[in-house]
Design an enzyme around this catalytic site. Structure first.
Site, PDB file in Angstrom:
ATOM      1  N   HIS A 170       0.819  -1.214   0.000  1.00 50.86           N
ATOM      2  CA  HIS A 170       0.000   0.000   0.000  1.00 50.86           C
ATOM      3  C   HIS A 170       0.854   1.266   0.000  1.00 50.86           C
ATOM      4  O   HIS A 170       0.354   2.356  -0.268  1.00 50.86           O
ATOM      5  CB  HIS A 170      -1.001   0.007   1.162  1.00 50.86           C
ATOM      6  CG  HIS A 170      -0.447   0.376   2.498  1.00 50.86           C
ATOM      7  ND1 HIS A 170      -0.173  -0.550   3.478  1.00 50.86           N
ATOM      8  CD2 HIS A 170      -0.135   1.580   3.040  1.00 50.86           C
ATOM      9  CE1 HIS A 170       0.282   0.073   4.560  1.00 50.86           C
ATOM     10  NE2 HIS A 170       0.318   1.358   4.319  1.00 50.86           N
ATOM     11  N   ASP A 188       0.010  -7.585   1.635  1.00 46.95           N
ATOM     12  CA  ASP A 188       0.448  -6.189   1.630  1.00 46.95           C
ATOM     13  C   ASP A 188       1.979  -6.113   1.672  1.00 46.95           C
ATOM     14  O   ASP A 188       2.584  -5.633   2.638  1.00 46.95           O
ATOM     15  CB  ASP A 188      -0.172  -5.459   2.831  1.00 46.95           C
ATOM     16  CG  ASP A 188       0.020  -3.951   2.774  1.00 46.95           C
ATOM     17  OD1 ASP A 188       0.426  -3.450   1.706  1.00 46.95           O
ATOM     18  OD2 ASP A 188      -0.244  -3.297   3.803  1.00 46.95           O
ATOM     19  N   GLN A 212       0.802   5.697  11.939  1.00 45.63           N
ATOM     20  CA  GLN A 212       0.894   6.299  10.620  1.00 45.63           C
ATOM     21  C   GLN A 212       2.312   6.788  10.343  1.00 45.63           C
ATOM     22  O   GLN A 212       2.927   7.442  11.162  1.00 45.63           O
ATOM     23  CB  GLN A 212      -0.100   7.451  10.501  1.00 45.63           C
ATOM     24  CG  GLN A 212      -1.526   6.963  10.524  1.00 45.63           C
ATOM     25  CD  GLN A 212      -2.471   7.944  11.151  1.00 45.63           C
ATOM     26  OE1 GLN A 212      -2.051   8.760  11.947  1.00 45.63           O
ATOM     27  NE2 GLN A 212      -3.738   7.859  10.812  1.00 45.63           N
ATOM     28  N   GLY A 213       2.816   6.472   9.144  1.00 47.59           N
ATOM     29  CA  GLY A 213       4.173   6.825   8.784  1.00 47.59           C
ATOM     30  C   GLY A 213       5.137   5.681   8.988  1.00 47.59           C
ATOM     31  O   GLY A 213       6.261   5.699   8.490  1.00 47.59           O
ATOM     32  N   ASP A 214       4.709   4.643   9.717  1.00 49.23           N
ATOM     33  CA  ASP A 214       5.554   3.466   9.938  1.00 49.23           C
ATOM     34  C   ASP A 214       5.299   2.372   8.896  1.00 49.23           C
ATOM     35  O   ASP A 214       6.042   1.390   8.829  1.00 49.23           O
ATOM     36  CB  ASP A 214       5.293   2.877  11.336  1.00 49.23           C
ATOM     37  CG  ASP A 214       5.714   3.809  12.447  1.00 49.23           C
ATOM     38  OD1 ASP A 214       6.780   4.425  12.324  1.00 49.23           O
ATOM     39  OD2 ASP A 214       4.972   3.934  13.428  1.00 49.23           O
ATOM     40  N   SER A 215       4.257   2.500   8.120  1.00 48.63           N
ATOM     41  CA  SER A 215       3.884   1.472   7.142  1.00 48.63           C
ATOM     42  C   SER A 215       5.087   1.009   6.344  1.00 48.63           C
ATOM     43  O   SER A 215       5.954   1.800   5.962  1.00 48.63           O
ATOM     44  CB  SER A 215       2.844   2.009   6.164  1.00 48.63           C
ATOM     45  OG  SER A 215       1.593   2.115   6.765  1.00 48.63           O
TER      46      SER A 215
END
Length: 278
Positions: free
Chosen positions: A87, A134, A223-226
């Site tokens: 993603h 993913d 969020q931002g660690d994906s």
């Protein structure tokens, strides 16, 4: 890119829950802006050089600093290949993306970067709605000099998926759900394993064998660690078992983070068929 909502669940949950932690702006379409930037919650600053294989995936059109351009985490698995979440990159062109290696702090001063990405390989069975599979591989134009890489565990991870086990997660994602700014210094946190039965109580449509759940109230990726790594020390080497994928909110009670499992047969086959191992 951020740890992301699963769009199929968002409509039912958005009025009751904070946005799913999404480490990098997800490739999923038309998600609310607040879902796009996952962070590490309850962690601490990493030491310089502690995780030399960490990569900041940067969208080159987003700004003129590393801090503004950061979208997702990733890991260097060989001098020319980077592992991340699908993603994070399934809507990105190679020439609009840079894989920044060797960073500890994301610079807030203007700095020019050009794309060093040769090709982006998204898992062919990645589902942007359920976020199954993913996983993606990013091939670099040139090998990273003196690369320090991480191992990946594509089978036999059952030893680590037991009560009492903790994993290490690293990233430049948000550190406070009530704040919007990403940290400049790489963060690290220990997250406890959550078994499938318990995780399925939070996420009833979770598919067995496709994911690893980890996290507890106050400690989670966000969020931002994906795309960043879920890892353990194995035979003296950092070893990645999963990639940061999604969750509901960040570090909320009863809602662990969900990580794409590398030993899932579909993921393992994709990695082995795509990665040259150079």
């Amino acid at each position: 890119m951020h740890r992301t909502y699963r769009p199929a669940l968002a409509a039912a949950l958005i009025t009751a829950l904070f946005p799913l932690s999404a480490l990098a702006a997800p490739a999923a379409p038309d998600l609310p802006a607040e879902t796009a930037a996952p962070r590490i919650i309850g962690g601490q600053d990493a030491e310089p050089g502690q995780y030399p294989f960490m990569v900041s995936l940067q969208r080159l059109r987003r700004g003129d600093t590393d801090h503004l351009r950061h979208s997702c985490g990733a890991t260097l698995i060989s001098p020319s290949w980077v592992l991340t979440a699908a993603h994070c990159v399934d809507d990105v062109r190679a020439n609009d993306l840079a894989a920044a290696t060797g960073l500890h702090t994301l610079d807030t001063a203007p700095r020019r970067r050009v794309s060093n990405v040769k090709a982006i390989h998204v898992h062919p069975a990645y589902d942007a709605t359920t976020l199954v599979n993913d996983v993606a591989l990013v091939q670099l134009k040139r090998p990273v000099a003196k690369a320090e890489t991480v191992d990946i565990l594509l089978e036999g991870d059952g030893t680590y998926l037991r009560p009492g086990r903790s994993f290490t997660v690293t990233g430049w994602g948000v550190t406070d759900m009530d704040a919007d700014d990403l940290p400049t210094v790489l963060q690290t946190v220990q997250v406890p394993f959550v078994g499938f039965k318990q995780c399925a109580q939070a996420y009833p449509d979770l598919q067995a064998g496709t994911a690893i759940c980890a996290g507890t109230e106050g400690r989670d990726s966000c969020q931002g660690d994906s795309g960043g790594p879920l890892m353990v020390q194995r035979k003296g080497r950092w070893t990645v078992l999963g990639t940061v994928s999604w969750g509901e909110g960040c570090a909320l009670p009863g809602l662990p983070g969900v990580y794409a499992r590398l030993s899932n047969g579909h993921v393992r086959d994709f990695v082995l068929a795509t990665w040259t191992g150079d």
